[in-house]
Scaffold this motif. Structure first.
Motif, PDB file in Angstrom:
ATOM      1  N   PHE A   1       0.824  -1.208   0.000  1.00  0.00           N
ATOM      2  CA  PHE A   1       0.000   0.000   0.000  1.00  0.00           C
ATOM      3  C   PHE A   1       0.859   1.259   0.000  1.00  0.00           C
ATOM      4  CE2 PHE A   1      -4.642  -0.465   0.572  1.00  0.00           C
ATOM      5  CZ  PHE A   1      -4.745  -1.836   0.421  1.00  0.00           C
ATOM      6  N   GLU A   2       1.940   1.227   0.748  1.00  0.00           N
ATOM      7  CA  GLU A   2       2.837   2.383   0.804  1.00  0.00           C
ATOM      8  C   GLU A   2       3.414   2.696  -0.569  1.00  0.00           C
ATOM      9  OE1 GLU A   2       5.694   1.308   3.729  1.00  0.00           O
ATOM     10  OE2 GLU A   2       4.467   2.003   5.435  1.00  0.00           O
ATOM     11  N   LYS A   3       3.807   1.647  -1.315  1.00  0.00           N
ATOM     12  CA  LYS A   3       4.366   1.846  -2.662  1.00  0.00           C
ATOM     13  C   LYS A   3       3.308   2.371  -3.630  1.00  0.00           C
ATOM     14  CE  LYS A   3       8.123  -1.561  -2.436  1.00  0.00           C
ATOM     15  NZ  LYS A   3       8.690  -2.813  -3.023  1.00  0.00           N
ATOM     16  N   LEU A   4       2.089   1.849  -3.530  1.00  0.00           N
ATOM     17  CA  LEU A   4       1.009   2.313  -4.402  1.00  0.00           C
ATOM     18  C   LEU A   4       0.679   3.783  -4.146  1.00  0.00           C
ATOM     19  CD1 LEU A   4      -1.423  -0.751  -4.375  1.00  0.00           C
ATOM     20  CD2 LEU A   4      -0.228   0.189  -6.360  1.00  0.00           C
ATOM     21  N   ILE A   5       0.636   4.151  -2.872  1.00  0.00           N
ATOM     22  CA  ILE A   5       0.350   5.546  -2.516  1.00  0.00           C
ATOM     23  C   ILE A   5       1.463   6.464  -3.008  1.00  0.00           C
ATOM     24  CG2 ILE A   5       0.115   7.148  -0.568  1.00  0.00           C
ATOM     25  CD1 ILE A   5      -1.336   4.902   0.924  1.00  0.00           C
ATOM     26  N   GLU A   6       2.706   6.028  -2.834  1.00  0.00           N
ATOM     27  CA  GLU A   6       3.847   6.832  -3.288  1.00  0.00           C
ATOM     28  C   GLU A   6       3.818   7.013  -4.812  1.00  0.00           C
ATOM     29  OE1 GLU A   6       8.759   6.794  -3.088  1.00  0.00           O
ATOM     30  OE2 GLU A   6       7.577   5.217  -2.129  1.00  0.00           O
ATOM     31  N   LYS A   7       3.444   5.952  -5.520  1.00  0.00           N
ATOM     32  CA  LYS A   7       3.396   5.997  -6.981  1.00  0.00           C
ATOM     33  C   LYS A   7       2.360   6.999  -7.481  1.00  0.00           C
ATOM     34  CE  LYS A   7       2.570   3.037 -11.018  1.00  0.00           C
ATOM     35  NZ  LYS A   7       2.221   1.658 -11.476  1.00  0.00           N
ATOM     36  N   HIS A   8       1.255   7.109  -6.784  1.00  0.00           N
ATOM     37  CA  HIS A   8       0.171   7.986  -7.219  1.00  0.00           C
ATOM     38  C   HIS A   8       0.136   9.326  -6.477  1.00  0.00           C
ATOM     39  CE1 HIS A   8      -1.211   4.017  -8.613  1.00  0.00           C
ATOM     40  NE2 HIS A   8      -1.845   4.686  -9.559  1.00  0.00           N
ATOM     41  N   SER A   9       1.234   9.676  -5.838  1.00  0.00           N
ATOM     42  CA  SER A   9       1.298  10.938  -5.094  1.00  0.00           C
ATOM     43  C   SER A   9       1.874  12.048  -5.959  1.00  0.00           C
ATOM     44  CB  SER A   9       2.149  10.769  -3.830  1.00  0.00           C
ATOM     45  OG  SER A   9       1.553   9.848  -2.936  1.00  0.00           O
ATOM     46  N   ALA A  10       1.476  13.283  -5.650  1.00  0.00           N
ATOM     47  CA  ALA A  10       1.992  14.471  -6.346  1.00  0.00           C
ATOM     48  C   ALA A  10       2.413  15.502  -5.306  1.00  0.00           C
ATOM     49  CB  ALA A  10       0.929  15.048  -7.269  1.00  0.00           C
ATOM     50  N   LYS A  11       3.341  16.368  -5.700  1.00  0.00           N
ATOM     51  CA  LYS A  11       3.822  17.374  -4.758  1.00  0.00           C
ATOM     52  C   LYS A  11       2.747  18.394  -4.433  1.00  0.00           C
ATOM     53  CE  LYS A  11       8.716  17.024  -6.006  1.00  0.00           C
ATOM     54  NZ  LYS A  11       9.920  17.751  -6.505  1.00  0.00           N
ATOM     55  N   GLN A  12       1.869  18.665  -5.396  1.00  0.00           N
ATOM     56  CA  GLN A  12       0.776  19.591  -5.145  1.00  0.00           C
ATOM     57  C   GLN A  12      -0.437  19.230  -6.012  1.00  0.00           C
ATOM     58  OE1 GLN A  12       2.532  23.379  -6.158  1.00  0.00           O
ATOM     59  NE2 GLN A  12       1.893  23.233  -8.292  1.00  0.00           N
TER      60      GLN A  12
END
Length: 281
Positions: free
Chosen positions: A211-222
């Motif tokens: 889950f942590e990797k999936l969230i990181e993959k779909h995260s944006a700085k803003q």
């Protein structure tokens, strides 16, 4: 259709040479202690969703009416009364006069009762967004209040009366202006316990990592504001425009003689909404 020119009489100057295209729907005085700041309240958002009208079998617009479930007869306004249901099929009648006596005293004051840290007001309590703008002659006091609240990272909690109803409102400083959010009352907010969330269960470390990797993959700085668009309404407007050009599924309402001269255009509202979206883009 001819373009409608904007009238200068519908615009007001805010004192710095910039004209306001919108009109306030409430004006009053923000008060706290011995300080009074005349302000105007403006809606912070607008509805651009395509309005769909209910039509009859011959294309005639339909309207909703109150009717008696017992007789099936439509009722006029003077035949209806209000009732509070205390149990199934039992009501306590409340008259208009009684409601008027319970209504808050009419006032043009926005009573700022206290200041609290910005983070102390959960967004869950927010209902509708507004902007508070300075009325003519109050620009200096308004600016000083907004700057001070921003520096101290404070929000204000206030009450005001509009159309016979008292509202609770949170006031925030934002980019040298004051933004207001009408708030829900505490008894209107549900707790997680009421929803019946499942109890905590132990999750394998591998699943947590996934889950942590999936969230990181779909995260944006803003957050990109371009993502905040109503895709469903855009698709609907394109469908309507396509059908209009193809002269498909279009109905026209016969206008009574006394209303001749008034053109009923079922597309007018949709075109206006579409034009607004293009300008915003």
């Amino acid at each position: 259709m001819a373009k409608r020119k904007s009238s200068k009489r519908t615009r007001s100057d805010n004192g710095d040479g910039n004209a306001r295209s919108a009109r306030p729907f409430w004006s009053g005085t923000l008060t706290f202690g011995l300080v009074s700041v005349p302000v105007d309240l403006y809606p912070g958002n607008r509805t651009n969703r395509a309005p769909l009208r209910m039509l009859g079998p011959e294309g005639e617009p339909l309207s909703r009416r109150y009717y008696s479930e017992k007789s099936g007869r439509d009722l006029d306004d003077d035949e209806m009364i209000r009732g509070y249901e205390i149990e199934k099929d039992r009501y306590v009648i409340v008259t208009d006069e009684e409601l008027e006596r319970l209504a808050p005293e009419q006032s043009r004051d926005l009573d700022l009762r206290r200041f609290v840290p910005l983070e102390d007001i959960p967004p869950l309590y927010f209902d509708r967004s507004y902007f508070l703008a300075p009325s003519e002659g109050s620009e200096k006091a308004y600016k000083l209040l907004a700057e001070t609240m921003a520096e101290e990272k404070l929000a204000g909690v206030a009450t005001f009366v509009m159309r016979g109803k008292q509202y609770l409102v949170a006031i925030f400083p934002e980019n040298e202006i004051l933004r207001a959010e009408t708030m829900r009352f505490a008894d209107e907010i549900r707790s997680p316990k009421e929803i019946g969330l499942p109890k905590d269960k132990k999750v394998p470390a591998a699943t947590v990592k996934k889950f942590e990797k999936l969230i990181e993959k779909h995260s944006a700085k803003q957050l990109s504001l371009k993502e905040l668009k109503d895709e469903q309404t855009e698709k609907l407007l394109k469908l309507v425009e396509k059908k209009r050009k193809q002269h498909k599924d279009i109905v026209e309402v016969e206008v009574p003689e006394q209303e001749q001269g008034k053109v009923i255009d079922l597309m007018a509202a949709l075109k206006k909404s579409l034009a607004g979206k293009r300008k915003a883009a």
